[in-house]
Design a protein around this motif. Sequence first.
Motif, PDB file in Angstrom:
ATOM      1  N   ARG A   1       0.832  -1.219   0.000  1.00 46.70           N
ATOM      2  CA  ARG A   1       0.000   0.000   0.000  1.00 46.70           C
ATOM      3  C   ARG A   1       0.860   1.259   0.000  1.00 46.70           C
TER       4      ARG A   1
ATOM      5  N   ARG B   1       1.474   4.262  -3.176  1.00 49.01           N
ATOM      6  CA  ARG B   1       1.365   5.719  -3.036  1.00 49.01           C
ATOM      7  C   ARG B   1       2.612   6.428  -3.561  1.00 49.01           C
TER       8      ARG B   1
ATOM      9  N   ARG C   1      -0.031  -5.931  -4.926  1.00 52.45           N
ATOM     10  CA  ARG C   1       0.257  -4.563  -5.345  1.00 52.45           C
ATOM     11  C   ARG C   1       1.672  -4.365  -5.878  1.00 52.45           C
TER      12      ARG C   1
ATOM     13  N   GLU D   1      -5.891  -0.663  -4.568  1.00 51.41           N
ATOM     14  CA  GLU D   1      -5.162   0.592  -4.785  1.00 51.41           C
ATOM     15  C   GLU D   1      -4.259   0.545  -6.016  1.00 51.41           C
TER      16      GLU D   1
ATOM     17  N   ARG E   1      -4.394   2.841  -9.304  1.00 52.78           N
ATOM     18  CA  ARG E   1      -3.847   4.199  -9.447  1.00 52.78           C
ATOM     19  C   ARG E   1      -2.594   4.228 -10.324  1.00 52.78           C
TER      20      ARG E   1
END
Length: 377
Positions: free
Chosen positions: A16, A20, A116, A137, A140
């Motif tokens: 995660r 980002r 991820r 996520e 993105r």
Amino acid sequence: MGQLRLLKGLDSCVGRIAVRIAAFIPQRLPAGPPASFLLIRPGGIGDAVHLIPTISAIKTAYPDATIDVLAEKRNSAIFRLSPQIRRVFHYDRPAELFRALCGSYDVVIDTEQWHRLSAVVARMARAPVLIGYATNERARLFTHPITYSQDEYEIDSFFRLLTPLDVAQRKVSFPFLAIPREAVERGDALLREIKEKAFVTIFPGASIPERRWGAERFGKIAEMLAALGMAVVVVGGREDEGQGKVIVAGGAGLNLAGRTSLSETAAVIQKSALLVSGDSGVLHIAVGLGVPTVSLFGPGRAKKWAPRGDRHLVIDKGLTCSPCTTFGTTPPCPIAARCMRDITVDEVCNAVTVLLAATGGLPSSCCQDKEGGKRRS
């Protein structure tokens, strides 16, 4: 299995945060039709096999383009069975991962369904077109996020990754795996032990205990086939060698578990009349080779992974608690995998004989009445 658990743990803890950070990595601008592709495919053998038709579709649409694959050590051998692929890098070898990231690709497709970190790797490649599944996520990080369904056949799911490229889904032609000549020769040499006898391949292994049916039960299938005049050849890794000994203990066949590479295993399967297996990567290799199969499903999702077509029979008890596997993770079973235990030897024997008769796999002596020479019903 320890390395697999470690990778999943890292993805859960670090993934995660990495997503980002990676979202700020700039992308190059597209320049003309794609001439180079990198497909990221961590995971097991089954995923790799199901991805091959999509790779073939890319090569058909862009015949001059190069296609590289970033895989794991445990599934990379499958991509050696696809002549459309130029190079295979290893996701879990840092030097090779670095080489892949240093390449200049027009399109990067992350075929991982949930974790991820592969999406972070895709972003780091900085291709102008980034395609991947929008399951969390990770969405993105792609220029073209794609939806994913647990109830869609996996080959179809992989084809949908090509939607942004306007590559039409093609009907899959079988076989779509190509075995190297040296593997075929090695397989032929091993099979001399059964002296050109017609045989059925059995794979008793599984990635998790909940998917195992049991060597003693497979041994009953071997006994039934011996009564029909057919041999059994057991394939698998070294961890399956003991099960193989049990299955052929009655002298009904040949135990090759632990004696073949993946491509040699494929060469053996290609020569067989049929494969009997649980939900496994070896099952999908047989499908990719166009070999008939009888498959046993329990925790796994038959809608997504079970073979399609009249050359394949799937046994699935359809318990209310199954399937329970989601994105490759199977929870501990409170009823000792009853979904597999409830599959009987008689059910599997019947499926094997029916499919052998339907596909012409039975020896001629089994298909004719000894007195009148008439086909038995």
